[in-house]
Design a protein around this motif. Structure first.
Motif, PDB file in Angstrom:
ATOM      1  N   GLY A  67       0.835  -1.190   0.000  1.00  0.00           N
ATOM      2  CA  GLY A  67       0.000   0.000   0.000  1.00  0.00           C
ATOM      3  C   GLY A  67       0.876   1.248   0.000  1.00  0.00           C
ATOM      4  O   GLY A  67       2.108   1.143  -0.041  1.00  0.00           O
ATOM      5  N   TYR A  68       0.238   2.425   0.036  1.00  0.00           N
ATOM      6  CA  TYR A  68       1.013   3.664   0.007  1.00  0.00           C
ATOM      7  C   TYR A  68       0.288   4.811   0.692  1.00  0.00           C
ATOM      8  O   TYR A  68      -0.911   4.725   0.979  1.00  0.00           O
ATOM      9  CB  TYR A  68       1.370   4.052  -1.435  1.00  0.00           C
ATOM     10  N   VAL A  69       1.047   5.860   0.951  1.00  0.00           N
ATOM     11  CA  VAL A  69       0.512   7.074   1.567  1.00  0.00           C
ATOM     12  C   VAL A  69       0.935   8.265   0.709  1.00  0.00           C
ATOM     13  O   VAL A  69       2.108   8.371   0.358  1.00  0.00           O
ATOM     14  CB  VAL A  69       1.100   7.267   2.992  1.00  0.00           C
ATOM     15  N   ASP A  70      -0.023   9.117   0.359  1.00  0.00           N
ATOM     16  CA  ASP A  70       0.317  10.417  -0.213  1.00  0.00           C
ATOM     17  C   ASP A  70       0.032  11.450   0.863  1.00  0.00           C
ATOM     18  O   ASP A  70      -1.104  11.562   1.335  1.00  0.00           O
ATOM     19  CB  ASP A  70      -0.514  10.708  -1.461  1.00  0.00           C
ATOM     20  N   ILE A  71       1.038  12.194   1.278  1.00  0.00           N
ATOM     21  CA  ILE A  71       0.890  13.120   2.398  1.00  0.00           C
ATOM     22  C   ILE A  71       1.617  14.422   2.084  1.00  0.00           C
ATOM     23  O   ILE A  71       2.818  14.395   1.777  1.00  0.00           O
ATOM     24  CB  ILE A  71       1.383  12.459   3.721  1.00  0.00           C
ATOM     25  N   LEU A  72       0.874  15.524   2.093  1.00  0.00           N
ATOM     26  CA  LEU A  72       1.432  16.849   1.788  1.00  0.00           C
ATOM     27  C   LEU A  72       2.292  16.809   0.520  1.00  0.00           C
ATOM     28  O   LEU A  72       3.376  17.390   0.468  1.00  0.00           O
ATOM     29  CB  LEU A  72       2.266  17.359   2.972  1.00  0.00           C
ATOM     30  N   GLY A  73       1.804  16.061  -0.472  1.00  0.00           N
ATOM     31  CA  GLY A  73       2.514  15.998  -1.746  1.00  0.00           C
ATOM     32  C   GLY A  73       3.673  15.019  -1.797  1.00  0.00           C
ATOM     33  O   GLY A  73       4.395  14.962  -2.790  1.00  0.00           O
ATOM     34  N   HIS A  74       3.857  14.233  -0.740  1.00  0.00           N
ATOM     35  CA  HIS A  74       4.930  13.227  -0.713  1.00  0.00           C
ATOM     36  C   HIS A  74       4.338  11.835  -0.834  1.00  0.00           C
ATOM     37  O   HIS A  74       3.319  11.537  -0.200  1.00  0.00           O
ATOM     38  CB  HIS A  74       5.716  13.315   0.593  1.00  0.00           C
ATOM     39  N   HIS A  75       4.976  10.990  -1.616  1.00  0.00           N
ATOM     40  CA  HIS A  75       4.508   9.622  -1.805  1.00  0.00           C
ATOM     41  C   HIS A  75       5.403   8.670  -1.010  1.00  0.00           C
ATOM     42  O   HIS A  75       6.618   8.658  -1.182  1.00  0.00           O
ATOM     43  CB  HIS A  75       4.554   9.279  -3.301  1.00  0.00           C
ATOM     44  N   LEU A  76       4.782   7.894  -0.119  1.00  0.00           N
ATOM     45  CA  LEU A  76       5.531   6.957   0.728  1.00  0.00           C
ATOM     46  C   LEU A  76       5.005   5.549   0.467  1.00  0.00           C
ATOM     47  O   LEU A  76       3.798   5.314   0.540  1.00  0.00           O
ATOM     48  CB  LEU A  76       5.328   7.286   2.209  1.00  0.00           C
ATOM     49  N   ASP A  77       5.920   4.614   0.190  1.00  0.00           N
ATOM     50  CA  ASP A  77       5.476   3.234  -0.018  1.00  0.00           C
ATOM     51  C   ASP A  77       6.565   2.270   0.461  1.00  0.00           C
ATOM     52  O   ASP A  77       7.523   2.683   1.123  1.00  0.00           O
ATOM     53  CB  ASP A  77       5.080   2.986  -1.483  1.00  0.00           C
ATOM     54  N   ALA A  78       6.413   1.005   0.098  1.00  0.00           N
ATOM     55  CA  ALA A  78       7.330  -0.021   0.616  1.00  0.00           C
ATOM     56  C   ALA A  78       8.773   0.242   0.201  1.00  0.00           C
ATOM     57  O   ALA A  78       9.712  -0.138   0.907  1.00  0.00           O
ATOM     58  CB  ALA A  78       6.880  -1.395   0.125  1.00  0.00           C
ATOM     59  N   SER A  79       8.959   0.954  -0.901  1.00  0.00           N
ATOM     60  CA  SER A  79      10.328   1.202  -1.366  1.00  0.00           C
ATOM     61  C   SER A  79      10.940   2.407  -0.644  1.00  0.00           C
ATOM     62  O   SER A  79      12.085   2.768  -0.894  1.00  0.00           O
ATOM     63  CB  SER A  79      10.317   1.449  -2.874  1.00  0.00           C
ATOM     64  N   GLY A  80      10.170   3.035   0.230  1.00  0.00           N
ATOM     65  CA  GLY A  80      10.699   4.185   0.966  1.00  0.00           C
ATOM     66  C   GLY A  80      10.107   5.473   0.449  1.00  0.00           C
ATOM     67  O   GLY A  80       9.830   6.370   1.206  1.00  0.00           O
ATOM     68  N   GLY A  81       9.882   5.539  -0.877  1.00  0.00           N
ATOM     69  CA  GLY A  81       9.187   6.680  -1.465  1.00  0.00           C
ATOM     70  C   GLY A  81       9.972   7.969  -1.383  1.00  0.00           C
ATOM     71  O   GLY A  81      11.177   7.977  -1.611  1.00  0.00           O
ATOM     72  N   SER A  82       9.271   9.043  -1.037  1.00  0.00           N
ATOM     73  CA  SER A  82       9.803  10.397  -1.127  1.00  0.00           C
ATOM     74  C   SER A  82      11.209  10.532  -0.552  1.00  0.00           C
ATOM     75  O   SER A  82      11.502  10.085   0.550  1.00  0.00           O
ATOM     76  CB  SER A  82       8.874  11.342  -0.391  1.00  0.00           C
ATOM     77  N   LYS A  83      12.044  11.209  -1.294  1.00  0.00           N
ATOM     78  CA  LYS A  83      13.418  11.439  -0.841  1.00  0.00           C
ATOM     79  C   LYS A  83      13.482  12.649   0.089  1.00  0.00           C
ATOM     80  O   LYS A  83      14.460  12.857   0.772  1.00  0.00           O
ATOM     81  CB  LYS A  83      14.338  11.713  -2.051  1.00  0.00           C
ATOM     82  N   ASP A  84      12.422  13.452   0.060  1.00  0.00           N
ATOM     83  CA  ASP A  84      12.484  14.723   0.773  1.00  0.00           C
ATOM     84  C   ASP A  84      11.651  14.686   2.055  1.00  0.00           C
ATOM     85  O   ASP A  84      10.752  15.479   2.263  1.00  0.00           O
ATOM     86  CB  ASP A  84      12.018  15.850  -0.153  1.00  0.00           C
ATOM     87  N   ILE A  85      11.981  13.722   2.921  1.00  0.00           N
ATOM     88  CA  ILE A  85      11.255  13.561   4.169  1.00  0.00           C
ATOM     89  C   ILE A  85      11.401  14.805   5.045  1.00  0.00           C
ATOM     90  O   ILE A  85      10.501  15.168   5.778  1.00  0.00           O
ATOM     91  CB  ILE A  85      11.785  12.303   4.925  1.00  0.00           C
TER      92      ILE A  85
END
Ligand SMILES: Nc1ncnc2c1ncn2[C@@H]1O[C@H](COP(=O)(O)OP(=O)(O)OP(=O)(O)O)[C@@H](O)[C@H]1O
Ligand SMILES: [Mg+2]
Length: 238
Positions: A67-85
């Motif tokens: 599954g995944y989360v889109d939060i304040l324009g950041h995409h987070l998923d199993a691969s770690g997602g957004s680089k700009d935490i």
């Protein structure tokens, strides 16, 4: 970053499952919901239901298994997602379970941390911090060390620190855990009026059922990692 419009949800959780390890029961199972700008939402459920796990995933502190989360324009998923935490963290106000003040810093120094990391000018830092401490009845404790505060006062300081930068999203894990009901109610009222003024979204995990029952807010209930209830509670049917 994904571009966002005003109408888009600020947080979108899609089919999030979290399994901590082989042979473990899922801490979260296919959890989906959306939060919109300005919403105030309680996250409830028994001990071990997955509340903290969910909040940690939203903040990018843990990865979902699927599954995944889109939060304040950041995409987070199993691969770690957004680089700009870091950007995500700067735009969020967080109160962790247990509060975690820095014990070698005064109340004032703890509170201003959230502005210092964001490079606010010194006079603005002082003005905001003192106004907030005054509002929370803690101005006279400004130079106290955390060990000189009660459990509830520590939580108020943690709250002040989390919101001083006027974040777009507040994520709070049991911010009222050590407070008596009246103080808890006051803290929630403060969070709510502040959030309303700033159009801030709030997701607040709590065990405090009296509070949840009293106010007409949206409630998401987790049990064994699943959402079993997601609706606005009407004031009269406590
Ligand atoms: N680091 C971890 N490793 C393995 N299992 C974990 C870990 N953290 C949490 N869990 C498990 O995940 C489940 C959900 O825990 P979580 O902390 O999210 O619950 P919670 O709803 O926040 O509970 P509480 O109300 O007590 O704070 C529990 O069964 C817990 O044992
Ligand atoms: Mg928890």
């Amino acid at each position: 970053m994904i571009s966002q419009t005003e109408m888009d949800p600020i947080v979108s959780v899609k089919e999030v499952t979290k399994i901590y390890g082989k042979g473990y029961e899922p801490a979260l199972s296919r959890v989906s919901f959306e939060l919109h700008r300005g919403e105030f939402v309680y996250l409830i459920g028994p001990t071990g239901a997955g509340k903290t796990t969910l909040l940690h995933i939203l903040l990018g502190l843990r990865k979902p298994t699927s599954g995944y989360v889109d939060i304040l324009g950041h995409h987070l998923d199993a691969s770690g997602g957004s680089k700009d935490i870091r950007n995500l963290r700067l735009r969020t106000g967080v109160i962790f379970q247990g509060s975690y003040l820095l014990n070698d810093k005064t109340v004032y120094e703890n509170v201003i941390m959230s502005l210092e990391v964001r490079d606010y000018p010194v006079p603005e830092v002082k003005r905001r911090a003192e106004a907030m401490l005054y509002k929370l009845g803690l101005l006279d404790k400004k130079n106290f060390m955390p060990e000189e505060l009660s459990g509830g006062q520590k939580q108020l300081v943690a709250f002040a620190r989390a919101i001083l930068h006027e974040p777009e999203l507040i994520i709070a894990d049991e911010p009222t855990a050590n407070l008596d009901l009246n103080t808890a109610r006051e803290l929630i009222n403060t969070i709510q009026s502040l959030a309303k003024n700033m159009n801030t979204t709030v997701l607040l995990a709590t065990h405090n059922v009296e509070l949840v029952a009293e106010m007409g807010n949206r409630v998401i209930r987790l049990e064994k990692g699943r959402i079993v209830f997601d609706a606005r509670k009407v004031k009269s049917f406590a």
